[in-house]
Design a protein around this motif. Sequence first.
Motif, short mmCIF file in Angstrom:
data_model
loop_
_atom_site.label_atom_id
_atom_site.label_comp_id
_atom_site.label_asym_id
_atom_site.label_seq_id
_atom_site.Cartn_x
_atom_site.Cartn_y
_atom_site.Cartn_z
N CYS A 36 0.86 -1.15 -0.01
CA CYS A 36 -0.01 -0.07 -0.07
C CYS A 36 0.70 1.40 -0.03
CB CYS A 36 -0.90 -0.07 1.18
SG CYS A 36 -2.23 -1.37 1.19
N MET A 37 2.14 1.39 0.03
CA MET A 37 3.00 2.36 -0.02
C MET A 37 3.46 2.67 -1.33
SD MET A 37 5.84 1.99 3.10
CE MET A 37 6.55 3.67 2.86
N GLN A 38 3.28 4.02 -1.70
CA GLN A 38 4.08 4.51 -2.93
C GLN A 38 5.51 4.49 -3.01
OE1 GLN A 38 1.92 5.50 -5.70
NE2 GLN A 38 3.85 5.65 -6.66
N ALA A 39 5.89 3.63 -3.75
CA ALA A 39 7.43 3.61 -4.06
C ALA A 39 8.09 5.01 -4.50
CB ALA A 39 7.76 2.55 -5.05
N GLN A 40 9.37 5.33 -3.88
CA GLN A 40 9.93 6.41 -4.03
C GLN A 40 11.29 6.21 -4.56
OE1 GLN A 40 8.37 9.61 -4.10
NE2 GLN A 40 6.62 8.52 -3.13
N ASN A 41 11.95 7.05 -5.21
CA ASN A 41 13.19 6.90 -5.62
C ASN A 41 14.27 6.43 -4.19
OD1 ASN A 41 15.89 6.78 -7.00
ND2 ASN A 41 16.22 8.99 -6.50
N GLY A 42 15.21 5.55 -4.45
CA GLY A 42 16.01 4.97 -3.65
C GLY A 42 15.34 3.96 -2.78
#
Length: 218
Positions: free
Chosen positions: A156-162
């Motif tokens: 359910c988390m939005q993936a971010q750079n890194g």
Amino acid sequence: MDISDRIRQKMTEHNLRAVDITRMTGATKGSVSQWLHGISSPGGKYIIPLTRALQCDANWLFGGVSTNSHSSSPAQQGNGFTPSFISKKLPILSYAQAETWREFEDKASIKDQLEWEYAPAAISHQAFWLMVSGDSMVSPVGPSICEAHIILVDPCMQAQNGDLVIAKVGSTKEVTFKKLIIDAGQTYLKPLNPNYRPIEVTDQCRIIGVVREARLKL
């Protein structure tokens, strides 16, 4: 701030050394070292002794969220202190199961077929543990995650750079564990092991979930 930062913060507050944590929790010197360096996080059997040693709430320690900011201290509660926290058990899945877990509706039917592990309460109901396979995330320097680890994945988390992520690659059912890199308009999945090549993220690649923590499976 992650769990390693919070452990070190409480150790500083209470003038504790790594050897004290080893003695008070019963964990090995190597395990405590990995906790402090963010390589892995404490397993379920260490939750209560670690929160006793650090005199803190487990939800704050593992998720950064306290269930009761006005709770009394361990000293006030005596030697029988039990941290006031809410945790949950989540299934440990294989890579094949992870690919369809979020869409799988009859989870109760396979409950007894899975192994379960404690996780912080501050995680989505869709989260699961994944048994690490292969050595693509074993790094010669810095954080390294090998087959002895399980990783906590939140779909359910939005993936971010890194971010470390679990992704489905291409049109097959192949699932991989890598670091998401977004650079100069290009997106790819990078292994921590330099012997493996990065994977370009295409329209056929789907991020399954973001890795919240890694834990040695003892």
